[in-house]
Design a protein around this motif. Sequence first.
Motif, PDB file in Angstrom:
ATOM      1  N   ALA A   4     -10.667 -19.039  29.749  1.00  0.00           N
ATOM      2  CA  ALA A   4     -11.282 -18.900  28.307  1.00  0.00           C
ATOM      3  C   ALA A   4     -11.425 -17.727  28.007  1.00  0.00           C
ATOM      4  N   ALA A   5     -11.407 -17.557  26.722  1.00  0.00           N
ATOM      5  CA  ALA A   5     -11.554 -16.121  26.216  1.00  0.00           C
ATOM      6  C   ALA A   5     -11.855 -16.108  24.611  1.00  0.00           C
ATOM      7  N   ALA A   6     -12.830 -15.137  24.347  1.00  0.00           N
ATOM      8  CA  ALA A   6     -13.113 -14.903  22.863  1.00  0.00           C
ATOM      9  C   ALA A   6     -13.117 -13.374  22.705  1.00  0.00           C
ATOM     10  N   TYR A   7     -12.783 -13.011  21.301  1.00  0.00           N
ATOM     11  CA  TYR A   7     -12.501 -11.677  21.059  1.00  0.00           C
ATOM     12  C   TYR A   7     -12.546 -11.197  19.662  1.00  0.00           C
ATOM     13  N   THR A   8     -12.652  -9.904  19.319  1.00  0.00           N
ATOM     14  CA  THR A   8     -12.327  -9.478  17.942  1.00  0.00           C
ATOM     15  C   THR A   8     -11.620  -8.332  17.996  1.00  0.00           C
ATOM     16  N   GLY A   9     -11.125  -8.176  16.926  1.00  0.00           N
ATOM     17  CA  GLY A   9     -10.287  -6.768  16.681  1.00  0.00           C
ATOM     18  C   GLY A   9     -10.239  -6.343  15.235  1.00  0.00           C
ATOM     19  N   PHE A  10      -9.283  -5.335  15.034  1.00  0.00           N
ATOM     20  CA  PHE A  10      -8.903  -4.960  13.742  1.00  0.00           C
ATOM     21  C   PHE A  10      -7.881  -4.051  13.653  1.00  0.00           C
ATOM     22  N   ARG A  11      -7.304  -4.077  12.186  1.00  0.00           N
ATOM     23  CA  ARG A  11      -6.095  -3.435  11.956  1.00  0.00           C
ATOM     24  C   ARG A  11      -6.407  -2.605  10.667  1.00  0.00           C
ATOM     25  N   LEU A  12      -5.780  -1.265  10.762  1.00  0.00           N
ATOM     26  CA  LEU A  12      -5.948  -0.232   9.408  1.00  0.00           C
ATOM     27  C   LEU A  12      -4.746  -0.780   8.524  1.00  0.00           C
ATOM     28  N   PRO A  13      -5.083  -0.761   7.265  1.00  0.00           N
ATOM     29  CA  PRO A  13      -3.705  -0.917   6.383  1.00  0.00           C
ATOM     30  C   PRO A  13      -2.603   0.223   6.787  1.00  0.00           C
ATOM     31  N   THR A  14      -1.269   0.012   6.726  1.00  0.00           N
ATOM     32  CA  THR A  14      -0.497   1.210   6.858  1.00  0.00           C
ATOM     33  C   THR A  14      -0.502   2.101   5.554  1.00  0.00           C
ATOM     34  N   LEU A  15       0.000   3.068   5.915  1.00  0.00           N
ATOM     35  CA  LEU A  15       0.603   4.128   4.515  1.00  0.00           C
ATOM     36  C   LEU A  15       1.426   3.459   3.845  1.00  0.00           C
ATOM     37  N   ASN A  16       2.381   2.490   4.178  1.00  0.00           N
ATOM     38  CA  ASN A  16       3.101   1.583   3.332  1.00  0.00           C
ATOM     39  C   ASN A  16       2.576   0.761   2.543  1.00  0.00           C
ATOM     40  N   GLU A  17       1.581   0.028   3.010  1.00  0.00           N
ATOM     41  CA  GLU A  17       0.711  -0.984   2.357  1.00  0.00           C
ATOM     42  C   GLU A  17      -0.206  -0.292   1.336  1.00  0.00           C
ATOM     43  N   LEU A  18      -0.727   0.997   1.456  1.00  0.00           N
ATOM     44  CA  LEU A  18      -1.689   1.451   0.727  1.00  0.00           C
ATOM     45  C   LEU A  18      -1.004   2.057  -0.423  1.00  0.00           C
ATOM     46  N   TYR A  19       0.096   2.876  -0.368  1.00  0.00           N
ATOM     47  CA  TYR A  19       0.705   3.752  -1.285  1.00  0.00           C
ATOM     48  C   TYR A  19       2.197   3.324  -1.593  1.00  0.00           C
ATOM     49  N   ARG A  20       2.973   2.651  -0.987  1.00  0.00           N
ATOM     50  CA  ARG A  20       4.458   2.462  -1.369  1.00  0.00           C
ATOM     51  C   ARG A  20       4.757   1.224  -2.003  1.00  0.00           C
ATOM     52  N   PRO A  21       5.095   1.207  -3.185  1.00  0.00           N
ATOM     53  CA  PRO A  21       5.551   0.102  -3.919  1.00  0.00           C
ATOM     54  C   PRO A  21       7.084  -0.082  -3.186  1.00  0.00           C
ATOM     55  N   PHE A  22       7.618  -1.305  -3.476  1.00  0.00           N
ATOM     56  CA  PHE A  22       8.937  -1.747  -2.922  1.00  0.00           C
ATOM     57  C   PHE A  22       9.712  -2.704  -3.956  1.00  0.00           C
ATOM     58  N   ARG A  23      10.918  -2.791  -3.731  1.00  0.00           N
ATOM     59  CA  ARG A  23      11.736  -3.808  -4.687  1.00  0.00           C
ATOM     60  C   ARG A  23      12.624  -4.594  -3.718  1.00  0.00           C
ATOM     61  N   VAL A  24      12.711  -6.185  -3.674  1.00  0.00           N
ATOM     62  CA  VAL A  24      13.802  -6.765  -3.278  1.00  0.00           C
ATOM     63  C   VAL A  24      14.330  -7.432  -4.315  1.00  0.00           C
ATOM     64  N   PHE A  25      15.156  -6.515  -5.012  1.00  0.00           N
ATOM     65  CA  PHE A  25      15.531  -7.177  -6.137  1.00  0.00           C
ATOM     66  C   PHE A  25      16.080  -8.740  -6.519  1.00  0.00           C
ATOM     67  N   PRO A  26      15.399  -9.437  -7.677  1.00  0.00           N
ATOM     68  CA  PRO A  26      14.761  -8.738  -8.872  1.00  0.00           C
ATOM     69  C   PRO A  26      13.331  -8.524  -8.763  1.00  0.00           C
ATOM     70  N   ASP A  27      12.668  -8.870  -7.662  1.00  0.00           N
ATOM     71  CA  ASP A  27      11.160  -8.918  -7.373  1.00  0.00           C
ATOM     72  C   ASP A  27      10.670  -7.646  -7.244  1.00  0.00           C
ATOM     73  N   ALA A  28       9.312  -7.033  -7.376  1.00  0.00           N
ATOM     74  CA  ALA A  28       8.971  -5.789  -7.098  1.00  0.00           C
ATOM     75  C   ALA A  28       7.472  -6.234  -6.579  1.00  0.00           C
ATOM     76  N   THR A  29       6.947  -5.243  -5.748  1.00  0.00           N
ATOM     77  CA  THR A  29       5.750  -5.645  -5.002  1.00  0.00           C
ATOM     78  C   THR A  29       4.919  -3.951  -5.326  1.00  0.00           C
ATOM     79  N   GLY A  30       3.904  -4.033  -5.688  1.00  0.00           N
ATOM     80  CA  GLY A  30       3.075  -2.555  -5.525  1.00  0.00           C
ATOM     81  C   GLY A  30       1.976  -2.620  -4.617  1.00  0.00           C
ATOM     82  N   ALA A  31       1.980  -1.305  -4.121  1.00  0.00           N
ATOM     83  CA  ALA A  31       1.007  -0.826  -3.325  1.00  0.00           C
ATOM     84  C   ALA A  31      -0.676  -1.152  -3.856  1.00  0.00           C
ATOM     85  N   ASN A  32      -1.483  -0.946  -2.676  1.00  0.00           N
ATOM     86  CA  ASN A  32      -2.769  -0.924  -3.188  1.00  0.00           C
ATOM     87  C   ASN A  32      -3.815   0.019  -2.292  1.00  0.00           C
ATOM     88  N   SER A  33      -4.163   1.028  -2.934  1.00  0.00           N
ATOM     89  CA  SER A  33      -5.002   2.077  -2.263  1.00  0.00           C
ATOM     90  C   SER A  33      -6.322   1.749  -1.740  1.00  0.00           C
TER      91      SER A  33
END
Length: 680
Positions: A439-468
Amino acid sequence: MRKLILGVSLLALAPGMASAETDDAIIVTGEGLPLPPGTPAYGSVTITRERLTNDASSRIEDVLRDVAGFAQFRRSDSRSANPSAQGATLRALGGNASSRALVLLDGVPQADPFFGYIPFTALVPDRLSLIRVTRGGGAGAFGAGAVAGTIEMLSAGRDLLPDLSASAFYGSRDATELSATVTPDLGSGFVSVSGRWDRSDGFYTSPASQRTAADVRAAYDNWSVGLRAVTPVSDTLEIQVRGLVYRDKRTLRFADADNSSEGQDASIRLIARGPWQVDALAYVQARNFSNIVISSSSFKKVLDQRNTPSTGIGGKIELRPPVGEDHVLRLGSDLRISDGTMYEDAYSGVTGLVTARRRAGGQTSTLGFFAEDDWTRGSLVLTGGVRADHWTITNGFFEESSPAGTVTIDDRFNKRDGWRASARMGSLLKIREALSLRAAAYTGFRLPTLNELYRPFRVFPDATGANSSLKLEKLKGAEAGLDLRPTSNITIGITAFYNRLENAIANVTVAQGPGTFPQVGFVPANGVYRQRQNVDAIVAKGVELTAQATLADVFLSASYAYSHSVVKASGIQAALNGMAPAQSPRHMASATLGWRSQSGPELSATLRYTDKQYEDDLQTNVLPDALTVDSVASWPVTPALRLVARAENIFDEKVVTRNAAGSIDLGTPRTLWIGIRLNR
């Protein structure tokens, strides 16, 4: 500059490599410190070298699918996927392309410092001794980022590497795959130099009914060169040095829709196996990525992500003081600093002229301190550990200028930092030889990546904005299971789990095109604008089964995962509440049945099943379930040489990897290989 850093690092390590004049009785392992006795409490699964070197595709990400629940953002492997979508996750905690599993090679994190994806083409199965996958398990002594689990890759030592090993394969669509490793002794240690090159004309990722004059095959061409040296300093002290250089080029669906990724890595590790055991590690990584996006309507270039240099620097030190036979105490600290910058140009899909130039980037870091103890009391093992991590997100910016150079956007984002505590605990009770409870129990965390924070991207025709303003992802989880061994050659594992990932980062639908949106510009009528946002939580619960059996020359390995994963959302995201996270199948299964004769011939077949999943957060675009069958056969020609035949997707199953309002991409079709493998 990055290549200079790598060269200087390797030169600096050379004196240590040259000091191999030691007593012949010294035993060099090339491994880390032994596993603590409480490791099985977290239900890890091991993929052996024998399996790693006998998969039909000869690619790490496909072998990892032997562990049901492992997934990337898309179903494509590293021959036809966009590298930036190749994040690794477990337990249906998906939703975006960044890795939620912590992937390590000899203790070094492998995620790209900017994007968070894993450079799978550079991780060659022949260079490894095993992979240990821990689904869940929190941060522990591994480091931050293990919210979905940990994937540990261990390099092969001298005992597994012959003086010379090589292979050459030819496959469907003019594919070639060449690899070789030379491993001479170096005093009382050894050095291993390996290289791999593979290429193919590729296959059409679009179905025949949707192809246009601009569609081309998904060609790929990649290579990597690795160096690893292990040398003793004394009878209890060992130095391990590793270097890696790689380059990966792919074309995705349309002519000129090319991307490339490259990297130069170096690390040094010191292992002390005396009364005070020590594992000290330092590493540097230099990575880059480029990508061209082609419009699916005008077939003109709409985005040129021409340069994304990034650097990862870090290290770890772990001490195990002598505290008695009943305890294994681990004390230490680890550090990772990631920085990177994106340079891209946006183009008009009508005129083909530049409409905007963008630059974005920043830096993140985590500095952690940990303590963990495994206490053995007869047939009971108790394990527990705590971490304290100081994290920073700093120097973030997003700039946009006109083609003439006039700055139109100049955003600078405030520094954010803080402390985050996490912990894990587990127990392992061996009731009898045939039964263990855990049996086990746990906690953890992850920082958002630079990509998620600052880089928008496209998979045409859709586009996704970053979020600082993205918050940290925070995990809480628990699990319980048992391991059965009814006979010496049969093992069965069962695990029930509950994981809650709070502030989970997802690509959330904001609006339907046409329209002009921040960071990404114009989105056409058939496109969707999304933004990376934190949802309240992703809750995943389910059951995992594993089994291995051997009967004379026949062997079986199987894995199944049922993951009921849902999004918890409120406020403006309330429409997502109760929906499945994007790219998160409910059922996954894998099984390999094989025959290995005493005289040398071998034959195996692998079945893999993935349940249906959704492309998007609103569950409007479905990816149907898929069942594939692979096979590998080999015959000894001489004691050192084998003839090998491999077959991927034997029944040519149509595997849908992307669905944008009916415009779909497909995964690898039937692919046949023939080749030779030399070990001497």
